[in-house]
Design a protein around this motif. Sequence first.
Motif, PDB file in Angstrom:
ATOM      1  N   ALA A 165      55.244  24.918  77.095  1.00  0.00           N
ATOM      2  CA  ALA A 165      54.931  25.027  78.527  1.00  0.00           C
ATOM      3  C   ALA A 165      53.676  24.208  78.815  1.00  0.00           C
ATOM      4  CB  ALA A 165      54.708  26.484  78.897  1.00  0.00           C
ATOM      5  N   PRO A 166      53.591  23.621  80.005  1.00  0.00           N
ATOM      6  CA  PRO A 166      52.367  22.877  80.328  1.00  0.00           C
ATOM      7  C   PRO A 166      51.179  23.825  80.457  1.00  0.00           C
ATOM      8  CG  PRO A 166      53.815  23.020  82.233  1.00  0.00           C
ATOM      9  CD  PRO A 166      54.560  23.604  81.087  1.00  0.00           C
ATOM     10  N   LEU A 167      49.996  23.327  80.126  1.00  0.00           N
ATOM     11  CA  LEU A 167      48.792  24.148  80.268  1.00  0.00           C
ATOM     12  C   LEU A 167      48.509  24.366  81.751  1.00  0.00           C
ATOM     13  CD1 LEU A 167      46.499  22.624  77.522  1.00  0.00           C
ATOM     14  CD2 LEU A 167      47.673  24.819  77.488  1.00  0.00           C
ATOM     15  N   PRO A 168      48.083  25.557  82.132  1.00  0.00           N
ATOM     16  CA  PRO A 168      47.828  25.847  83.543  1.00  0.00           C
ATOM     17  C   PRO A 168      46.577  25.137  84.051  1.00  0.00           C
ATOM     18  CG  PRO A 168      47.199  27.702  82.188  1.00  0.00           C
ATOM     19  CD  PRO A 168      47.838  26.701  81.281  1.00  0.00           C
ATOM     20  N   ASP A 169      46.533  24.923  85.355  1.00  0.00           N
ATOM     21  CA  ASP A 169      45.378  24.278  85.973  1.00  0.00           C
ATOM     22  C   ASP A 169      44.234  25.254  86.215  1.00  0.00           C
ATOM     23  OD1 ASP A 169      46.590  21.814  86.009  1.00  0.00           O
ATOM     24  OD2 ASP A 169      47.447  22.106  88.011  1.00  0.00           O
ATOM     25  N   GLY A 170      44.573  26.468  86.631  1.00  0.00           N
ATOM     26  CA  GLY A 170      43.552  27.445  86.998  1.00  0.00           C
ATOM     27  C   GLY A 170      43.431  28.575  85.999  1.00  0.00           C
TER      28      GLY A 170
END
Length: 183
Positions: free
Chosen positions: A134-139
Amino acid sequence: MTTELLDGALVEEATKKSGLVWVRGAEAPAARALWHVWHDGAVCLVGDGPGEQPLPGLTDGGTAEVTVRSKDKGGRLVGWTATVAELPAGSEGWETAVAELKGKRLNAPDGEAMTDRWARECRVLRLTPTGATAPLPDGPLAEPPLPTPATTRRPVPAGLPRLLARRGRGGRHDRGDKGDRRK
């Protein structure tokens, strides 16, 4: 193809080295920290029995979101999706998973008899990665803590302030003098 191999290697190495993963079942309200073992290309868990970790929202044939943290710093390393399979007690897969889990279970109340208890009262799950990470979250991903009956705050015992005040006076107890007045 290369990305899939790298993602698989990252998931395996990070999960092997981490003693704890955060798992959120498809129907669970929040992720839970769970101890696990990495065995034969998947995460193996035991729980949902007396004295074992809860496994809410993890159903046989369902999916789960797994987040792996760094063992030394505690930060997020990788997130991945898994398919959940419940291993039937006594099956070959169950036996091999339990052999691995048994070595990692700390402070079992029943010692060597825990595998019999797991067969009777617990579920053993296998979470197999489905593919890409999964992509790393922004927040931030902060969530309020789950409700629990556990507590760490209790009223201060009535005599504690006097005991602490007596120690801080610098009297004979602090100098090591035992008060022996014989000459």
